[in-house]
Design a protein around this motif. Structure first.
Motif, PDB file in Angstrom:
ATOM      1  N   ILE A   3       0.646  -0.989  -0.080  1.00 21.24           N
ATOM      2  CA  ILE A   3      -0.023   0.002  -0.098  1.00 21.24           C
ATOM      3  C   ILE A   3       0.869   1.216  -0.163  1.00 21.24           C
ATOM      4  CG2 ILE A   3      -1.956  -1.273   1.108  1.00 21.24           C
ATOM      5  CD1 ILE A   3      -1.099   0.131   3.882  1.00 21.24           C
ATOM      6  N   LEU A   4       2.081   1.071   0.450  1.00 22.89           N
ATOM      7  CA  LEU A   4       3.000   2.222   0.381  1.00 22.89           C
ATOM      8  C   LEU A   4       4.212   1.907  -0.667  1.00 22.89           C
ATOM      9  CD1 LEU A   4       3.142   2.895   4.156  1.00 22.89           C
ATOM     10  CD2 LEU A   4       1.823   3.937   2.551  1.00 22.89           C
ATOM     11  N   GLN A   5       4.604   3.071  -1.279  1.00 21.39           N
ATOM     12  CA  GLN A   5       5.579   3.035  -2.237  1.00 21.39           C
ATOM     13  C   GLN A   5       7.020   2.926  -1.466  1.00 21.39           C
ATOM     14  OE1 GLN A   5       5.818   6.315  -4.959  1.00 21.39           O
ATOM     15  NE2 GLN A   5       7.567   5.466  -6.252  1.00 21.39           N
ATOM     16  N   SER A   6       6.971   3.570  -0.365  1.00 20.04           N
ATOM     17  CA  SER A   6       8.106   3.385   0.415  1.00 20.04           C
ATOM     18  C   SER A   6       7.950   3.589   1.858  1.00 20.04           C
ATOM     19  CB  SER A   6       9.364   4.602   0.146  1.00 20.04           C
ATOM     20  OG  SER A   6      10.331   4.640   0.927  1.00 20.04           O
ATOM     21  N   PRO A   7       7.588   2.399   2.494  1.00 18.73           N
ATOM     22  CA  PRO A   7       7.275   2.285   4.017  1.00 18.73           C
ATOM     23  C   PRO A   7       8.667   3.153   4.655  1.00 18.73           C
ATOM     24  CG  PRO A   7       6.964   0.525   2.948  1.00 18.73           C
ATOM     25  CD  PRO A   7       7.658   1.080   1.788  1.00 18.73           C
ATOM     26  N   LEU A   8       9.688   2.814   4.481  1.00 18.12           N
ATOM     27  CA  LEU A   8      10.781   3.537   5.247  1.00 18.12           C
ATOM     28  C   LEU A   8      10.602   5.077   5.356  1.00 18.12           C
ATOM     29  CD1 LEU A   8      13.411   3.540   6.900  1.00 18.12           C
ATOM     30  CD2 LEU A   8      14.548   3.162   4.996  1.00 18.12           C
ATOM     31  N   LEU A   9      10.531   5.600   3.929  1.00 17.25           N
ATOM     32  CA  LEU A   9      10.286   7.195   4.064  1.00 17.25           C
ATOM     33  C   LEU A   9       9.214   7.569   4.642  1.00 17.25           C
ATOM     34  CD1 LEU A   9      11.090   9.817   2.509  1.00 17.25           C
ATOM     35  CD2 LEU A   9       9.307   8.941   0.605  1.00 17.25           C
ATOM     36  N   VAL A  10       7.976   6.909   4.531  1.00 17.28           N
ATOM     37  CA  VAL A  10       6.843   7.613   5.311  1.00 17.28           C
ATOM     38  C   VAL A  10       6.972   7.374   6.636  1.00 17.28           C
ATOM     39  CG1 VAL A  10       4.314   6.831   5.762  1.00 17.28           C
ATOM     40  CG2 VAL A  10       5.137   6.767   3.541  1.00 17.28           C
ATOM     41  N   PHE A  11       7.414   6.477   7.284  1.00 12.66           N
ATOM     42  CA  PHE A  11       7.615   6.248   8.779  1.00 12.66           C
ATOM     43  C   PHE A  11       8.922   7.135   9.321  1.00 12.66           C
ATOM     44  CE2 PHE A  11       5.185   2.359   8.279  1.00 12.66           C
ATOM     45  CZ  PHE A  11       4.173   2.553   9.655  1.00 12.66           C
ATOM     46  N   ASP A  12       9.623   7.287   8.724  1.00  9.57           N
ATOM     47  CA  ASP A  12      10.981   8.193   8.854  1.00  9.57           C
ATOM     48  C   ASP A  12      10.314   9.746   8.994  1.00  9.57           C
ATOM     49  OD1 ASP A  12      13.908   8.554   9.306  1.00  9.57           O
ATOM     50  OD2 ASP A  12      13.363  10.150   7.548  1.00  9.57           O
ATOM     51  N   THR A  13       9.793  10.021   7.801  1.00  6.15           N
ATOM     52  CA  THR A  13       9.025  11.384   7.702  1.00  6.15           C
ATOM     53  C   THR A  13       7.950  11.907   8.837  1.00  6.15           C
ATOM     54  OG1 THR A  13       9.474  11.290   5.443  1.00  6.15           O
ATOM     55  CG2 THR A  13       8.108  12.923   6.216  1.00  6.15           C
ATOM     56  N   LEU A  14       7.233  10.787   9.172  1.00  7.53           N
ATOM     57  CA  LEU A  14       6.317  10.874  10.253  1.00  7.53           C
ATOM     58  C   LEU A  14       7.174  11.408  11.577  1.00  7.53           C
ATOM     59  CD1 LEU A  14       3.626   8.298   9.557  1.00  7.53           C
ATOM     60  CD2 LEU A  14       3.197  10.765   9.653  1.00  7.53           C
ATOM     61  N   GLY A  15       8.133  10.261  11.811  1.00  9.43           N
ATOM     62  CA  GLY A  15       9.059  10.391  13.114  1.00  9.43           C
ATOM     63  C   GLY A  15       9.847  11.621  13.008  1.00  9.43           C
ATOM     64  N   ILE A  16      10.269  12.464  11.919  1.00  8.76           N
ATOM     65  CA  ILE A  16      11.092  13.456  12.221  1.00  8.76           C
ATOM     66  C   ILE A  16      10.082  14.847  12.212  1.00  8.76           C
ATOM     67  CG2 ILE A  16      13.083  12.746  10.844  1.00  8.76           C
ATOM     68  CD1 ILE A  16      11.880  14.743   8.294  1.00  8.76           C
ATOM     69  N   GLY A  17       8.891  14.640  11.866  1.00 11.91           N
ATOM     70  CA  GLY A  17       7.823  15.643  12.011  1.00 11.91           C
ATOM     71  C   GLY A  17       7.237  15.587  13.407  1.00 11.91           C
ATOM     72  N   ILE A  18       7.027  14.554  14.220  1.00 13.71           N
ATOM     73  CA  ILE A  18       6.687  14.423  15.593  1.00 13.71           C
ATOM     74  C   ILE A  18       7.871  14.728  16.454  1.00 13.71           C
ATOM     75  CG2 ILE A  18       6.034  12.940  17.313  1.00 13.71           C
ATOM     76  CD1 ILE A  18       4.505  11.489  15.236  1.00 13.71           C
ATOM     77  N   TYR A  19       9.045  14.281  16.253  1.00 16.42           N
ATOM     78  CA  TYR A  19      10.385  14.509  17.185  1.00 16.42           C
ATOM     79  C   TYR A  19      11.002  15.995  16.991  1.00 16.42           C
ATOM     80  CZ  TYR A  19      11.315  10.736  20.361  1.00 16.42           C
ATOM     81  OH  TYR A  19      11.265   9.809  21.346  1.00 16.42           O
ATOM     82  N   THR A  20      10.756  16.339  15.868  1.00 13.86           N
ATOM     83  CA  THR A  20      11.334  17.928  15.706  1.00 13.86           C
ATOM     84  C   THR A  20      10.571  19.083  16.865  1.00 13.86           C
ATOM     85  OG1 THR A  20      12.091  17.817  13.413  1.00 13.86           O
ATOM     86  CG2 THR A  20      12.043  19.748  14.302  1.00 13.86           C
ATOM     87  N   ILE A  21       9.373  18.596  16.680  1.00 13.15           N
ATOM     88  CA  ILE A  21       8.132  19.393  17.500  1.00 13.15           C
ATOM     89  C   ILE A  21       8.766  19.253  18.736  1.00 13.15           C
ATOM     90  CG2 ILE A  21       6.308  20.649  17.938  1.00 13.15           C
ATOM     91  CD1 ILE A  21       7.761  21.342  15.078  1.00 13.15           C
ATOM     92  N   PHE A  22       8.580  18.005  19.174  1.00  7.55           N
ATOM     93  CA  PHE A  22       8.692  17.445  20.571  1.00  7.55           C
ATOM     94  C   PHE A  22       9.890  17.766  21.046  1.00  7.55           C
ATOM     95  CE2 PHE A  22       9.643  14.357  23.783  1.00  7.55           C
ATOM     96  CZ  PHE A  22       8.818  14.478  24.644  1.00  7.55           C
ATOM     97  N   GLY A  23      11.026  17.542  20.438  1.00 12.17           N
ATOM     98  CA  GLY A  23      12.142  18.103  20.977  1.00 12.17           C
ATOM     99  C   GLY A  23      12.349  19.518  21.323  1.00 12.17           C
ATOM    100  N   LEU A  24      11.840  20.217  20.290  1.00 17.62           N
ATOM    101  CA  LEU A  24      11.777  21.864  20.594  1.00 17.62           C
ATOM    102  C   LEU A  24      10.944  22.316  21.710  1.00 17.62           C
ATOM    103  CD1 LEU A  24      11.982  24.797  19.637  1.00 17.62           C
ATOM    104  CD2 LEU A  24      10.087  24.205  18.042  1.00 17.62           C
TER     105      LEU A  24
END
Length: 204
Positions: A88-109
């Motif tokens: 269902i996803l062209q690149s699962p690694l890209l999707v999960f990595d991108t979701l992770g950086i979105g959440i963690y950038t703001i959480f870390g900030l």
């Protein structure tokens, strides 16, 4: 359980999945322990560095076993669902990595600001907490870290962090601010990959 705590657990799980998928993508016969290590280091690397720098002790995954439980469960989910995600996803690694950086950038900030760090340093710590685990993951997987690819990686994180700080000054609802800023990072990064956006290189 506060929203901040739950968000951190979700981000931890997402990064653990991305670390596991990165190892699986190498098409080697990794055992469960190796895959757990990849998931663990990806999920905790950036946050650990952030907490050490801002002197937030003890580091969360040391004091709270729920983080390790989430990592273990996420690794198992990544293993069991890897073929389904590919369907269902062209690149699962890209999707999960991108979701992770979105959440963690703001959480870390947000966590850095709560510890009294100045705004600009907090932005940098947000970016570091989002990206450092992935750098370790890619290095261990013998890949060039995504940080060094031409497609925009740091820029979306900085953009989302600046939006978050601006919205703080405008007294935007904290939950809306978090979702908006993390969403901007995620959307910006995915669009940059799709459109092959990059900043002009500086040559010697």
């Amino acid at each position: 359980m506060t929203i901040i705590y739950l968000t951190d657990l979700v981000g931890t799980g997402v990064f653990a999945i991305s670390g596991t998928l990165a190892a699986l993508n190498k098409k080697k016969d990794h055992d469960l322990i190796t895959l757990f290590f990849f998931g663990f280091i990806t999920a905790t690397g950036g946050g650990t560095l952030r907490d050490v720098v801002i002197d937030a002790h003890p580091v969360v995954w040391i004091s709270d076993a729920n983080y390790l439980i989430v990592i273990v469960l996420s690794v198992i989910v990544a293993i069991l669902c890897r073929r389904w995600w590919l369907g269902i996803l062209q690149s699962p690694l890209l999707v999960f990595d991108t979701l992770g950086i979105g959440i963690y950038t703001i959480f870390g900030l947000k966590k850095a600001l709560m510890m009294g760090v100045n705004t600009w340093a907090a932005i940098l710590l947000g970016v570091v907490s989002a990206l450092f685990g992935g750098v370790i993951r890619d290095t261990l997987a013998n890949d060039v870290p995504l940080l060094f690819e031409r497609q925009l990686y740091v820029t979306p994180c900085v953009t989302g962090a600046l939006v978050y700080v601006l919205a703080l000054t405008l007294h935007l609802d904290p939950t809306i601010n978090f979702l908006l800023s993390a969403g901007i990072i995620t959307g910006f990064r995915l669009l940059a990959v799709k459109k092959n956006w990059s900043l002009p290189p500086i040559r010697v």
